[in-house]
Design an enzyme around this catalytic site. Structure first.
Site, short mmCIF file in Angstrom:
data_model
loop_
_atom_site.label_atom_id
_atom_site.label_comp_id
_atom_site.label_asym_id
_atom_site.label_seq_id
_atom_site.Cartn_x
_atom_site.Cartn_y
_atom_site.Cartn_z
N LYS A 41 0.93 -1.20 0.02
CA LYS A 41 0.05 -0.13 -0.01
C LYS A 41 0.78 1.33 -0.05
O LYS A 41 2.27 1.14 0.22
CB LYS A 41 -0.92 -0.19 1.26
CG LYS A 41 -1.87 -1.13 1.35
CD LYS A 41 -2.65 -1.23 2.41
CE LYS A 41 -3.54 -2.54 2.84
NZ LYS A 41 -4.34 -2.25 4.00
N TYR A 44 -12.00 -2.76 -2.45
CA TYR A 44 -12.47 -2.82 -1.22
C TYR A 44 -13.98 -3.22 -1.01
O TYR A 44 -14.69 -3.08 -0.15
CB TYR A 44 -12.02 -1.96 -0.30
CG TYR A 44 -10.46 -2.22 0.28
CD1 TYR A 44 -9.93 -2.96 0.88
CD2 TYR A 44 -9.53 -1.07 0.03
CE1 TYR A 44 -8.78 -3.46 1.32
CE2 TYR A 44 -8.39 -1.32 0.50
CZ TYR A 44 -7.89 -2.65 1.12
OH TYR A 44 -6.53 -2.61 1.54
N THR A 96 -4.59 -8.19 10.65
CA THR A 96 -4.92 -6.95 10.17
C THR A 96 -4.42 -5.61 11.13
O THR A 96 -3.87 -4.86 10.65
CB THR A 96 -6.37 -6.83 10.16
OG1 THR A 96 -6.96 -7.92 9.40
CG2 THR A 96 -7.06 -5.52 9.53
N ASN A 143 -1.26 -0.34 7.61
CA ASN A 143 -0.62 -1.75 7.93
C ASN A 143 0.08 -2.22 6.78
O ASN A 143 0.42 -3.52 6.33
CB ASN A 143 -1.47 -2.70 8.38
CG ASN A 143 -2.88 -2.86 7.41
OD1 ASN A 143 -2.85 -2.37 6.16
ND2 ASN A 143 -3.87 -3.68 8.01
N HIS A 192 -1.40 -5.63 1.53
CA HIS A 192 -2.82 -6.05 1.59
C HIS A 192 -2.43 -7.64 0.93
O HIS A 192 -1.56 -7.88 0.16
CB HIS A 192 -3.61 -5.43 0.30
CG HIS A 192 -4.78 -6.22 -0.11
ND1 HIS A 192 -6.10 -6.49 0.55
CD2 HIS A 192 -4.93 -7.38 -1.22
CE1 HIS A 192 -6.75 -7.35 -0.11
NE2 HIS A 192 -5.93 -7.74 -1.06
N GLU A 250 -9.26 -10.63 -7.29
CA GLU A 250 -8.47 -9.47 -7.09
C GLU A 250 -7.57 -9.58 -8.23
O GLU A 250 -7.02 -8.43 -8.72
CB GLU A 250 -7.79 -9.40 -5.82
CG GLU A 250 -8.87 -8.92 -4.80
CD GLU A 250 -8.41 -9.22 -3.24
OE1 GLU A 250 -9.21 -8.97 -2.33
OE2 GLU A 250 -7.25 -9.87 -2.88
P1 IDP Z 1 -6.83 -7.48 5.73
O1 IDP Z 1 -6.16 -6.28 5.13
O2 IDP Z 1 -5.97 -8.11 7.06
O3 IDP Z 1 -7.52 -8.48 5.03
P2 IDP Z 1 -9.60 -6.23 6.13
O4 IDP Z 1 -10.54 -6.59 7.11
O5 IDP Z 1 -10.00 -7.05 4.84
O6 IDP Z 1 -8.34 -6.67 6.72
O7 IDP Z 1 -9.54 -4.72 6.13
C1 IDP Z 1 -9.05 -4.13 5.02
C2 IDP Z 1 -8.17 -2.93 5.42
O8 IDP Z 1 -8.93 -1.92 6.13
C3 IDP Z 1 -7.03 -3.41 6.46
O9 IDP Z 1 -5.89 -4.01 5.57
C4 IDP Z 1 -6.75 -1.97 7.36
O10 IDP Z 1 -5.94 -1.10 6.51
C5 IDP Z 1 -8.08 -1.30 7.07
N1 IDP Z 1 -8.95 -1.56 8.29
C6 IDP Z 1 -9.76 -2.56 8.70
N2 IDP Z 1 -9.90 -2.34 9.79
C7 IDP Z 1 -9.93 -1.27 10.30
C8 IDP Z 1 -10.20 -0.38 11.30
O11 IDP Z 1 -10.98 -1.05 12.33
N3 IDP Z 1 -9.96 0.89 11.36
C9 IDP Z 1 -9.15 1.46 10.19
N4 IDP Z 1 -8.79 0.71 9.09
C10 IDP Z 1 -9.18 -0.53 9.31
MG MG Z 2 -9.13 -8.13 3.59
#
Ligand code: IDP
Ligand code: MG
Length: 162
Positions: A20, A60, A102, A123, A126, A137
């Site tokens: 990212k 997303y 995550t 983070n 992805h 994807e």
């Molecule tokens: P993942 O990336 O581990 O698959 P997902 O639940 O698919 O996690 O969420 C996608 C992205 O959305 C996460 O990588 C993170 O950057 C963001 N995200 C997830 N939960 C939160 C949150 O509670 N607050 C802010 N951003 C979040």
């Molecule tokens: Mg995800």
């Protein structure tokens, strides 16, 4: 030891991985690629691009009801992303293990997010969460011609084929 046919089937497993904008800006491209490469996974597609917000929303779409959706899509489209497809036995599930939880506060040390990130909204990486999402994807980010099928000389050492 895997037989040729099993190896072929295993090789077909592919996952979509993206560094990212925060990972790119922080100079972590080589570090992240290196972890997948050293594990023994094979890079079959890579490009750098700035996704539009519309594109980020497509990527997303599963999260569109979440309160952070808009900010997340703004963020993904805020700068260059390194989009990749990695191939290998178990790469979807194990790729998620390499990435870590995550929320980097909950990611184990030794994982990419555990070692290199602090906040859930930044983070750095992805990874597809299952075979259907991986397929969708990969199709969203790459054309079939951008996916390069090849045999790596290291495969016999990675999978134990003689
Ligand atoms: P993942 O990336 O581990 O698959 P997902 O639940 O698919 O996690 O969420 C996608 C992205 O959305 C996460 O990588 C993170 O950057 C963001 N995200 C997830 N939960 C939160 C949150 O509670 N607050 C802010 N951003 C979040
Ligand atoms: Mg995800």
């Amino acid at each position: 030891m895997l037989q040729d046919q099993q190896l072929q089937a295993a090789e077909l497993e592919r996952t979509f991985i993206a560094i990212k904008p925060d990972g790119v800006q922080r100079g972590l491209i080589a570090e992240i690629i290196s972890r997948f490469e050293k594990k023994g996974f094979k890079l079959v597609a890579i490009k750098i691009m700035i996704p539009s917000k519309d594109f980020a929303q497509k990527h997303y779409h599963d999260l569109k009801e979440r309160p952070f959706f808009n900010g997340l899509c703004d963020f993904l489209s805020s700068g260059p992303v390194v989009a990749m497809v990695w191939e290998g036995e178990g790469v979807i599930k194990y790729g998620r293990k390499l990435i870590g939880a995550t929320d980097p506060q909950k990611s184990e040390p030794g994982t990419i997010r555990g070692d290199l990130a602090v906040g859930v909204g930044r983070n750095i990486i992805h990874g597809s969460d299952g075979s259907e999402t991986a397929k969708d994807e990969i199709a969203l980010w790459f054309t079939p011609r951008e996916l390069v099928s090849y045999t790596s000389n290291a495969e016999k050492w990675i999978y134990g084929i003689n």
